[in-house]
Design an enzyme around this catalytic site. Structure first.
Site, PDB file in Angstrom:
ATOM      1  N   HIS A  99      46.368  49.316  35.671  1.00 18.17           N
ATOM      2  CA  HIS A  99      46.118  50.617  36.720  1.00 18.17           C
ATOM      3  C   HIS A  99      46.653  51.682  35.570  1.00 18.17           C
ATOM      4  O   HIS A  99      47.627  52.528  36.295  1.00 18.17           O
ATOM      5  CB  HIS A  99      45.503  50.511  37.359  1.00 18.17           C
ATOM      6  CG  HIS A  99      44.482  49.238  38.287  1.00 18.17           C
ATOM      7  ND1 HIS A  99      43.374  49.347  37.837  1.00 18.17           N
ATOM      8  CD2 HIS A  99      44.712  47.581  38.778  1.00 18.17           C
ATOM      9  CE1 HIS A  99      43.052  48.028  38.196  1.00 18.17           C
ATOM     10  NE2 HIS A  99      44.157  47.338  38.876  1.00 18.17           N
ATOM     11  N   HIS A 109      43.243  44.267  31.298  1.00 20.61           N
ATOM     12  CA  HIS A 109      43.337  42.781  32.580  1.00 20.61           C
ATOM     13  C   HIS A 109      43.570  41.757  31.028  1.00 20.61           C
ATOM     14  O   HIS A 109      43.134  41.647  30.030  1.00 20.61           O
ATOM     15  CB  HIS A 109      42.490  42.243  33.719  1.00 20.61           C
ATOM     16  CG  HIS A 109      42.251  40.827  33.733  1.00 20.61           C
ATOM     17  ND1 HIS A 109      41.181  40.259  32.727  1.00 20.61           N
ATOM     18  CD2 HIS A 109      43.329  40.059  34.322  1.00 20.61           C
ATOM     19  CE1 HIS A 109      41.376  39.335  33.073  1.00 20.61           C
ATOM     20  NE2 HIS A 109      42.289  38.792  33.510  1.00 20.61           N
ATOM     21  N   ASN A 111      44.957  37.254  31.015  1.00 20.18           N
ATOM     22  CA  ASN A 111      45.337  35.929  30.863  1.00 20.18           C
ATOM     23  C   ASN A 111      45.072  34.809  30.405  1.00 20.18           C
ATOM     24  O   ASN A 111      44.122  35.274  29.390  1.00 20.18           O
ATOM     25  CB  ASN A 111      44.871  35.806  32.952  1.00 20.18           C
ATOM     26  CG  ASN A 111      43.482  34.871  32.471  1.00 20.18           C
ATOM     27  OD1 ASN A 111      43.295  33.924  32.347  1.00 20.18           O
ATOM     28  ND2 ASN A 111      42.890  35.615  32.487  1.00 20.18           N
ATOM     29  N   VAL A 112      46.443  34.210  31.074  1.00 18.71           N
ATOM     30  CA  VAL A 112      45.923  32.829  29.901  1.00 18.71           C
ATOM     31  C   VAL A 112      47.001  31.766  30.755  1.00 18.71           C
ATOM     32  O   VAL A 112      47.582  31.673  31.399  1.00 18.71           O
ATOM     33  CB  VAL A 112      46.523  32.648  28.616  1.00 18.71           C
ATOM     34  CG1 VAL A 112      46.675  33.830  27.791  1.00 18.71           C
ATOM     35  CG2 VAL A 112      48.655  33.490  28.984  1.00 18.71           C
ATOM     36  N   ARG A 113      46.146  30.824  30.977  1.00 16.81           N
ATOM     37  CA  ARG A 113      45.735  30.042  31.816  1.00 16.81           C
ATOM     38  C   ARG A 113      45.939  27.902  31.473  1.00 16.81           C
ATOM     39  O   ARG A 113      45.287  27.780  30.527  1.00 16.81           O
ATOM     40  CB  ARG A 113      45.264  29.849  32.994  1.00 16.81           C
ATOM     41  CG  ARG A 113      44.054  30.262  31.924  1.00 16.81           C
ATOM     42  CD  ARG A 113      42.822  30.423  33.730  1.00 16.81           C
ATOM     43  NE  ARG A 113      41.828  30.442  33.218  1.00 16.81           N
ATOM     44  CZ  ARG A 113      40.748  31.652  32.843  1.00 16.81           C
ATOM     45  NH1 ARG A 113      41.534  33.130  32.704  1.00 16.81           N
ATOM     46  NH2 ARG A 113      39.557  31.477  32.409  1.00 16.81           N
ATOM     47  N   HIS A 178      25.368  42.294  40.630  1.00 15.95           N
ATOM     48  CA  HIS A 178      24.608  43.181  41.370  1.00 15.95           C
ATOM     49  C   HIS A 178      24.708  45.692  41.148  1.00 15.95           C
ATOM     50  O   HIS A 178      23.385  45.798  41.741  1.00 15.95           O
ATOM     51  CB  HIS A 178      24.979  43.829  42.495  1.00 15.95           C
ATOM     52  CG  HIS A 178      26.370  43.718  42.995  1.00 15.95           C
ATOM     53  ND1 HIS A 178      27.570  43.566  41.952  1.00 15.95           N
ATOM     54  CD2 HIS A 178      27.513  45.270  42.875  1.00 15.95           C
ATOM     55  CE1 HIS A 178      28.043  43.743  42.142  1.00 15.95           C
ATOM     56  NE2 HIS A 178      28.262  44.616  42.642  1.00 15.95           N
ATOM     57  N   GLY A 261      44.829  28.117  48.168  1.00 12.70           N
ATOM     58  CA  GLY A 261      45.775  28.372  49.885  1.00 12.70           C
ATOM     59  C   GLY A 261      46.707  28.724  48.322  1.00 12.70           C
ATOM     60  O   GLY A 261      48.505  29.051  48.691  1.00 12.70           O
ATOM     61  N   GLY A 262      46.682  30.174  47.740  1.00 11.23           N
ATOM     62  CA  GLY A 262      47.272  30.558  46.923  1.00 11.23           C
ATOM     63  C   GLY A 262      48.180  31.272  47.967  1.00 11.23           C
ATOM     64  O   GLY A 262      47.322  32.131  48.710  1.00 11.23           O
ATOM     65  N   ARG A 263      48.423  32.378  47.191  1.00 10.49           N
ATOM     66  CA  ARG A 263      49.685  33.644  47.869  1.00 10.49           C
ATOM     67  C   ARG A 263      48.737  34.700  47.329  1.00 10.49           C
ATOM     68  O   ARG A 263      49.137  35.551  46.814  1.00 10.49           O
ATOM     69  CB  ARG A 263      51.106  33.714  47.058  1.00 10.49           C
ATOM     70  CG  ARG A 263      51.663  35.341  47.461  1.00 10.49           C
ATOM     71  CD  ARG A 263      53.531  34.866  47.034  1.00 10.49           C
ATOM     72  NE  ARG A 263      54.391  35.519  47.691  1.00 10.49           N
ATOM     73  CZ  ARG A 263      54.621  36.728  47.384  1.00 10.49           C
ATOM     74  NH1 ARG A 263      53.415  37.337  45.964  1.00 10.49           N
ATOM     75  NH2 ARG A 263      55.513  37.901  47.669  1.00 10.49           N
TER      76      ARG A 263
END
Length: 305
Positions: A99, A109, A111-113, A178, A261-263
């Site tokens: 930002h 943004h 990400n790679v996963r 929306h 249950g992630g951080r």
């Protein structure tokens, strides 16, 4: 079909995490990332969250590495993929959100996963996902063309159909139903990707992750010194509200992280430090703000222009 090489994916993600951290600090010129290593409550992995605030360019930036595991998946995962029920899982990845302070520098943004679910006596279910997208507040056609040209180049070695498919996937995914508007000018997005085999899918994922700064850094350098005033700042804060709405309502990674249950601090790291909402806002006709809605947010083929 080549078998999944989990250690190779883990090693590459950790190196990418370090490399982008170093490159972003150089790009900012002043800010440094606070590094926060964490473990998942009750075991099952952890991660390394890095957050930069009040830099010369970035008002807030974060880049996370995480690798988590569990004996069962949350409902958000198994509802759409019944084959995952009863399987243990591992999920690992790098994600980042930037930002900038200057409204003429776009938010971005990436990400790679990698995800794998296993069950004794059965073949593993695995896939890669990721991509990157650009969210300008004030649009520049040359920036959008550079962004998409770099994305096209990253995909090109994997087939002529890959960039158009991932580009459309991104346009469709980063869309606020929306509001009936896109979040930005798009980029690349893919999920559940396991074709043609592990080596090919891993190769595409590496190409995407390693091309992000090639796409983003030149835009930052070009716009970081542009003068702006309170009008531009207030419009930036208003448009950041769209970013928050998408992440909290639609983003799969946010929902998966919270439901598994992630951080929480790491999951919500992507949110901007300041944001505002204004009731029934309409940009002034013919203004640069209006141009964002009419010329940049509607999906288009930037490489054909």
């Amino acid at each position: 079909m080549s078998a999944p090489d989990i250690p190779a994916v883990d090693a590459w993600l950790r190196k990418l995490h370090d490399d982008i951290t170093e490159d972003l600090e150089t790009l900012d010129g002043r800010g440094r990332f606070r590094r926060d290593r964490w473990s998942r409550d009750g075991g099952g992995g952890g991660g390394d969250s890095r957050v930069l605030t009040d830099g010369a360019v970035f008002e807030k930036g974060g880049i996370n590495f995480s690798r988590v595991a569990g004996d069962a998946l949350p409902a958000s995962a198994t509802a759409q993929r019944p084959v995952l029920a009863g399987r243990s899982f591992q999920a690992m990845g790098v994600s980042l959100v930037l930002h900038p302070a200057n409204p003429y520098v776009p938010t971005s943004h990436a990400n790679v996963r990698f995800f794998i679910a296993e069950k004794p006596g059965e073949d593993p279910v695995w896939w890669f996902g990721g991509g990157y997208d650009l969210t300008p507040y004030y649009g520049f056609a040359e920036d959008a063309r550079h962004w998409h040209s770099t994305a096209h180049g990253a995909c090109a070695p994997f087939g002529d159909d890959v960039y158009p498919r991932l580009k459309k996937w991104c346009d469709d995914y980063f869309f606020l139903k929306h509001r009936n508007e896109a979040r930005g000018v798009g980029g690349l997005f893919f999920d559940d990707w396991n074709k043609p085999d592990f080596d090919g899918a891993f190769g595409l994922t590496r190409a995407v992750g390693e091309s992000f700064l090639t796409a983003y850094a030149p835009i930052v350098e070009k716009r970081r010194g542009q003068d702006y005033g309170e009008r531009e700042r207030q419009f930036q804060l208003y448009r950041r509200g769209r970013y928050v709405e998408f992440n909290l309502i639609y983003d799969r990674g946010t929902l998966f992280g919270l439901q598994s249950g992630g951080r929480t601090e790491s999951i919500l790291m992507s949110l901007p430090p300041l944001v505002r909402w204004e009731y029934d806002y309409e940009p002034e006709p013919g203004s640069a703000e209006a141009a964002l809605y009419s010329e940049f947010l509607p999906a288009r083929d930037w490489l054909a222009d």
